[in-house]
Design an enzyme around this catalytic site. Structure first.
Site, PDB file in Angstrom:
ATOM      1  N   SER A 153       0.832  -1.189   0.000  1.00 48.41           N
ATOM      2  CA  SER A 153       0.000   0.000   0.000  1.00 48.41           C
ATOM      3  C   SER A 153       0.876   1.253   0.000  1.00 48.41           C
ATOM      4  CB  SER A 153      -0.964  -0.050   1.192  1.00 48.41           C
ATOM      5  OG  SER A 153      -1.977   0.906   1.074  1.00 48.41           O
ATOM      6  N   ASP A 247     -10.071  -3.459  -5.557  1.00 48.26           N
ATOM      7  CA  ASP A 247      -9.292  -2.395  -4.943  1.00 48.26           C
ATOM      8  C   ASP A 247      -9.330  -1.195  -5.892  1.00 48.26           C
ATOM      9  OD1 ASP A 247      -7.326  -0.720  -3.871  1.00 48.26           O
ATOM     10  OD2 ASP A 247      -5.870  -2.323  -3.565  1.00 48.26           O
ATOM     11  N   HIS A 277      -7.708  -5.083  -1.002  1.00 50.22           N
ATOM     12  CA  HIS A 277      -6.643  -4.310  -0.379  1.00 50.22           C
ATOM     13  C   HIS A 277      -6.474  -4.790   1.073  1.00 50.22           C
ATOM     14  CE1 HIS A 277      -4.107  -0.675  -0.705  1.00 50.22           C
ATOM     15  NE2 HIS A 277      -4.252  -0.627   0.611  1.00 50.22           N
TER      16      HIS A 277
END
Length: 321
Positions: A153, A247, A277
């Site tokens: 991320s 995502d 995610h």
């Protein structure tokens, strides 16, 4: 997309287990409350250390770090490439504890030393503080030998940004559902930011809120913040980049891999079906997430086994307290 039909039972159970920690009505600007809940969620998913892995806290280039040594005796600094791991959390959440077991398991699976960096967080420290900290640690480690970069991320964003800055000193990069572009409305109707705008675990609105916190206002088009804005990808290290299908960031990986390949860089990317995610935390609960994590570890081990790419310009020395 009907997520209930698209996601398997294991991933749906993981989403529910995560959501169970977010029963408080927290205001978006309650940063301490958001961190408290996130940290409690991370502790609940912590899987412990594999046998033979030990950790040591210290500092490198003034940044707090945690070093993970694989094997009996945890031989820190034993030579060979080290993995610099940069954690996710939207540049606002997380730290050395939030991805602690992930780093320990990477060390066990690869036989490599893993170093997690506790970079400064927004909104107390706005961009480029996070890049500066990650780059300071990376330069110090690269002064001692080749390094590998890995992050999920926001940490994937930082890994890509660091790789662009010291590319000759990096042996390989692994990115896990990274944010790589400047995301601001209006979005193209066929974009994942529209298709997956209300995805479980992360929404497009979440991304926009994190970006405002990261910059203390409207985002600035800086390639160190948004690696896809870069104009020179030549000489980048080999890259494996993995996106989750469900995502808003799913399109970033194919776009990034295409830019790398156009510059002659070895790059492999995938948008992994049926994943969301944050699925790193599902690696012990989901066969799909476990396979993705195994792919991450295999790529790091394979990059580490290659001959050195050649030195390059990193300065500073690593120190451990």
């Amino acid at each position: 997309m009907t997520y209930r039909d698209h996601l398997d039972d294991e991933i749906r159970a993981f989403i529910a287990a995560t959501a169970a920690h977010y029963t408080e009505a927290l205001a978006p600007d309650d940063i301490e409350g958001q961190r408290r809940v996130y940290d409690a969620m991370a502790r609940a998913f912590h899987h412990g250390y594999p046998d033979g892995v030990a950790a040591l806290d210290g500092t490198i280039a003034g940044v707090p770090v945690r070093r993970y040594g694989p094997g009996a005796g945890a031989a820190f600094g034993a030579g060979g490439p080290v993995v610099l791991y940069l954690h996710g959390g939207g540049f606002v959440l997380g730290g050395l504890d939030s991805h602690d077991d992930v780093c320990a398991e990477i060390a066990a699976a690869t036989g490599l030393e893993v170093i997690a960096a506790d970079y400064r967080l927004a909104p107390e420290h706005v961009h480029p503080a996070q890049v500066d900290d990650a780059l300071a640690v990376a330069r110090a480690l690269a002064a001692e030998g080749p390094i590998l970069l890995c992050g999920d991320s926001a940490g994937g964003t930082l890994a890509a940004a660091v790789a662009a800055e010291i590319r000759a000193s990096v042996a390989g990069v692994v990115l896990i559902y990274p944010s790589l572009g400047l995301h601001a409305p209006p979005y193209p109707p066929d974009s994942s930011l529209v298709r997956q705008a209300r995805a479980p675990m992360l929404t497009t609105a979440d991304m926009e809120a994190y970006a405002r916190l990261r910059f203390g206002g409207d985002p600035v088009p800086d390639p160190r913040a948004f690696p896809l804005l870069g104009d020179d990808f030549a000489g980048m290290p080999p890259v494996l980049a993995l996106a989750a299908e469900c995502d808003p960031l799913a399109d970033d990986v194919p776009a990034y891999v295409a830019r790398l390949r156009a510059a002659g860089v070895e790059a492999e990317g995938a948008v992994e079906p049926g994943l969301v995610h944050g699925h790193l935390r599902a690696r012990h609960r989901s066969a799909k997430a476990a396979a993705s994590f195994a792919r991450v570890c295999a790529a790091l081990a394979e990059f580490a086994a290659r001959p050195a790419r050649g030195g390059g310009g990193a300065t500073g020395a690593a120190e451990t307290a």
